[in-house]
Design a protein around this motif. Structure first.
Motif, PDB file in Angstrom:
ATOM      1  N   ARG A 165      17.515  -7.009 -12.660  1.00  0.00           N
ATOM      2  CA  ARG A 165      16.229  -7.612 -12.341  1.00  0.00           C
ATOM      3  C   ARG A 165      15.328  -7.536 -13.562  1.00  0.00           C
ATOM      4  O   ARG A 165      15.214  -6.473 -14.193  1.00  0.00           O
ATOM      5  CB  ARG A 165      15.538  -6.877 -11.183  1.00  0.00           C
TER       6      ARG A 165
ATOM      7  N   CYS B 114      10.315  -7.093  -4.508  1.00  0.00           N
ATOM      8  CA  CYS B 114       9.956  -7.827  -3.305  1.00  0.00           C
ATOM      9  C   CYS B 114      11.228  -8.190  -2.548  1.00  0.00           C
ATOM     10  O   CYS B 114      12.219  -8.592  -3.155  1.00  0.00           O
ATOM     11  CB  CYS B 114       9.154  -9.076  -3.655  1.00  0.00           C
ATOM     12  N   GLN B 115      11.169  -8.069  -1.223  1.00  0.00           N
ATOM     13  CA  GLN B 115      12.320  -8.414  -0.403  1.00  0.00           C
ATOM     14  C   GLN B 115      12.425  -9.919  -0.180  1.00  0.00           C
ATOM     15  O   GLN B 115      13.451 -10.400   0.310  1.00  0.00           O
ATOM     16  CB  GLN B 115      12.223  -7.715   0.965  1.00  0.00           C
ATOM     17  N   ALA B 116      11.357 -10.669  -0.549  1.00  0.00           N
ATOM     18  CA  ALA B 116      11.334 -12.101  -0.237  1.00  0.00           C
ATOM     19  C   ALA B 116      11.321 -13.001  -1.462  1.00  0.00           C
ATOM     20  O   ALA B 116      11.657 -14.184  -1.360  1.00  0.00           O
ATOM     21  CB  ALA B 116      10.105 -12.420   0.628  1.00  0.00           C
TER      22      ALA B 116
ATOM     23  N   GLU C 281      11.321 -13.037  -6.238  1.00  0.00           N
ATOM     24  CA  GLU C 281      11.923 -12.406  -7.403  1.00  0.00           C
ATOM     25  C   GLU C 281      11.007 -11.392  -8.072  1.00  0.00           C
ATOM     26  O   GLU C 281      11.354 -10.824  -9.112  1.00  0.00           O
ATOM     27  CB  GLU C 281      12.335 -13.477  -8.423  1.00  0.00           C
TER      28      GLU C 281
ATOM     29  N   GLU D  19       6.352   1.761  -0.759  1.00  0.00           N
ATOM     30  CA  GLU D  19       7.228   0.905   0.035  1.00  0.00           C
ATOM     31  C   GLU D  19       6.474   0.386   1.258  1.00  0.00           C
ATOM     32  O   GLU D  19       5.750   1.136   1.912  1.00  0.00           O
ATOM     33  CB  GLU D  19       8.475   1.665   0.464  1.00  0.00           C
TER      34      GLU D  19
ATOM     35  N   CYS E 145       3.761  -7.749  -1.405  1.00  0.00           N
ATOM     36  CA  CYS E 145       4.067  -8.285  -2.730  1.00  0.00           C
ATOM     37  C   CYS E 145       2.846  -9.020  -3.270  1.00  0.00           C
ATOM     38  O   CYS E 145       2.253  -9.846  -2.560  1.00  0.00           O
ATOM     39  CB  CYS E 145       5.260  -9.231  -2.642  1.00  0.00           C
TER      40      CYS E 145
ATOM     41  N   GLY F 231       5.321 -10.782   0.651  1.00  0.00           N
ATOM     42  CA  GLY F 231       6.453 -10.141   1.302  1.00  0.00           C
ATOM     43  C   GLY F 231       6.392  -8.629   1.176  1.00  0.00           C
ATOM     44  O   GLY F 231       5.525  -8.073   0.491  1.00  0.00           O
TER      45      GLY F 231
ATOM     46  N   GLY G 193       9.979  -3.115  -1.501  1.00  0.00           N
ATOM     47  CA  GLY G 193      10.940  -2.032  -1.346  1.00  0.00           C
ATOM     48  C   GLY G 193      11.201  -1.392  -2.692  1.00  0.00           C
ATOM     49  O   GLY G 193      10.783  -1.910  -3.735  1.00  0.00           O
TER      50      GLY G 193
ATOM     51  N   ARG H 276      14.026   0.190  -5.498  1.00  0.00           N
ATOM     52  CA  ARG H 276      15.402   0.263  -5.965  1.00  0.00           C
ATOM     53  C   ARG H 276      15.448   1.180  -7.181  1.00  0.00           C
ATOM     54  O   ARG H 276      14.437   1.387  -7.855  1.00  0.00           O
ATOM     55  CB  ARG H 276      15.925  -1.131  -6.375  1.00  0.00           C
TER      56      ARG H 276
END
Length: 582
Positions: free
Chosen positions: A193, A224-226, A228, A392, A396, A401, A404, A406
């Protein structure tokens, strides 16, 4: 290449010095050997992978219009003095003097050297833009080198530097490099990413880190889960609340309450029977020699990088207990914003605090807090800004969104440097009107050797490495189970090896007189993406067993139609890695 003639000293035991997966497997698979702390020798398989990574980087840099050069590793100290980094960089810069007592360093990076090169050669706007890069060994004298190639003192890096006439040109150069980096990591076969990042000590006003995603990564990134959007925790933007407090400013008067010996958020909340989100933490900082108070909600963490960037400061340090007492009159744990302005202390608050009232804050006296505080009414906040770490579940900042977390490993970084180095070193050119202008710079780094380790951190199992086909030392491991006792199997394996090599497939041919179990273990350990196993039973049945190292899936290929069946299977394996067939 025949394994019987290749220097691959594999290890059965896990080396005691290895702390992370990539370090253990690189040592066990015979890819590297330690010379001294943070410095490694690359053995044949390790060097092949390193070179494959470098070749992909080189091809995409050339495609983007950058030009390869090679600058000296040894750099004169007077160049670093021009930018002020000789004093500022710290002990990671390995300094030494020559026989004439002139000061030098081993280059950890090359901004000064490349700027000196360009300022001596580029005179006209017609010579710009220009982007120069190198793939070269760097040295940073890390205090605690660890994790093998992940954090060594000596490492291989690609560093590029762009020079443009103006900001618009610099933006274009940045975008070209950003896109080139995405192409590089796609070709490497890695999950990654691009992450919005702080520029840190290198300077500049805009940057992205390129993170290889791995559960063992050192860095936590917000994604973002929704969409980029991704950013490291230092940079991740927090969306401000939408609705302001609707109490009409009537929180009741602020009043002092005793909190004997209650220093921490947890202690105060338990004692007063309140939730942490109703308390304001007041953190005192020494900012370039002046006191500043940073305010965040009790259940939040203040982000010092955001505070530093908001203030445009050079140095931000948490105040010492002695400073806290001198500035507030109270010990640590009892500082609060009410009355600080009278003491000449600047107050910067997280913007979340501008949307509510009725706060509990320190009373600036030992063993006491204030309740029902309205920051707008009871004290003067100099600025409300994004000051806290993202969490978390936050929204966003791009699409709304859910955010999360990572884990990631930084393997690349692109910077817009602006005028930081060109102005300090007088890198100028004449524009269309004959006027002298300062070049606008960008800087773009990729940790070539770190990518090798990161690929393993992302792709491994209990048996060993799972290399993407594009950077594996060899694409195919061919295992002959003849064991020196079955000449027909040995002859058939020799023919397959010759046929694959003729097709341009890179093959590590295990022709050793070893037991099948040892060959299987070594093949899994070394991580070639495709395994072909030929034994006596298979030969009699006219088949060879094929194994996809990534998935563990096995299939049988017909020897009579081997070329076509292998080509089809190879395509499937590469597509599983998200790679096109070459």
């Amino acid at each position: 290449m025949r394994l019987s003639r290749t220097y691959v000293p594999t290890l059965k035991e896990v080396p005691a010095e290895a702390e992370v997966v990539s370090h253990r497997l690189l040592l066990r698979a015979g890819f590297i050997r330690k010379l001294t702390a943070g410095i490694y020798t690359y053995l044949p398989l390790g060097l092949r992978t390193l070179n494959k990574v470098a070749d992909i980087v080189r091809e995409e840099m050339n495609r983007a219009g950058a030009q390869e050069i090679l600058m000296p590793m040894v750099q004169p100290g007077d160049l670093w003095s021009e930018t002020g980094r000789w004093e500022f960089y710290g002990k990671e810069l390995l300094r030494f003097t020559d026989r004439h007592e002139r000061e030098y360093c081993l280059g950890p990076t090359h901004e000064e050297v490349v700027t000196d090169l360009v300022r001596g050669e580029v005179r006209s706007y017609r010579q710009l833009p220009i982007n120069l890069y190198q793939i070269q060994t760097k040295f940073r004298d890390e205090i605690r080198p660890r994790f093998g190639l992940m954090r060594g003192r000596e490492f291989v890096m690609k560093d590029a530097y762009s020079f443009d006439r103006d900001e618009a040109g610099a933006d274009l150069s940045y975008r070209l490099m950003y896109d080139a980096y995405k192409a590089i990591f796609r070709r490497l076969g890695l999950e990654f990413r691009p992450v919005e990042a702080d520029s840190g000590s290198i300077g500049g006003n805009f940057s992205h880190e390129f993170m290889v995603l791995a559960d063992t990564g050192e860095d936590t990134i917000a994604v973002c889960q929704a969409c980029e959007y991704a950013a490291n925790l230092e940079k991740a933007e927090v969306v401000a609340p939408v609705d302001k407090c609707n109490c009409g400013g009537d929180c009741g008067p602020a009043m002092e309450v005793p909190t004997p010996g209650k220093h921490t958020v947890e202690e105060v909340c338990e004692y007063l029977e309140i939730e942490a989100d109703t308390l304001v933490k007041t953190l005192l900082f020494d900012v370039d020699g002046t006191p500043v108070a940073g305010l965040v909600r009790g259940d939040r963490e203040l982000n010092e990088i955001k505070l530093k960037n908001h203030l445009g400061a050079q140095d931000v340090k948490l105040a010492t207990p002695e400073q806290v007492v001198a500035w507030t009159g109270a010990p640590v744990g009892f500082a609060g914003p009410v009355g600080l302005k009278a003491a000449g202390i600047r107050i910067i608050a997280d913007r979340e605090l501008d949307f509510d009232c009725g706060w509990v804050v320190g009373a600036n006296k030992a063993d006491a807090h204030l309740k029902s505080v309205d920051l707008r009414r009871d004290c003067k906040v100099d600025a409300y800004t994004d000051l806290r770490n993202i969490t978390e579940g936050d929204k966003c900042p791009r699409c709304g969104g859910a955010i999360g977390f990572r884990r990631g490993i930084e393997v690349g970084h692109v910077f817009k440097l602006g005028l930081k180095y060109s102005q300090a070193m007088n890198a100028v050119f004449l524009d269309e009107n004959g006027k002298e202008q300062i070049m606008v710079m960008g800087c773009y780094g990729i940790g070539v050797s770190r990518i090798v380790a990161s690929a393993i951190e992302q792709n491994h199992d209990a048996e060993g490495i799972k290399f993407p086909p594009s950077i594996a030392p060899f694409e195919v491991a061919l295992l002959s189970l003849a064991g020196g006792k079955d000449p027909e199997v040995a002859e058939a394996a020799d023919k397959l090896y010759a046929e694959l090599t003729k097709q341009g497939v890179e093959v590590l041919y295990d022709d050793r007189d070893e037991r099948p179990g040892s060959k299987f273990k070594d093949a899994d350990l070394m991580g070639m993406p495709m395994q072909l196993v030929l034994g006596g039973k298979g030969l009699k049945n006219g088949i060879i067993e094929a194994k996809d190292r990534r998935t563990g899936e096995k299939r049988e290929l017909k020897l009579a139609d081997f070329a076509a069946e292998f080509a089809s299977w190879r395509r499937t394996v590469r597509q599983g890695w998200g790679l096109d067939i070459d």
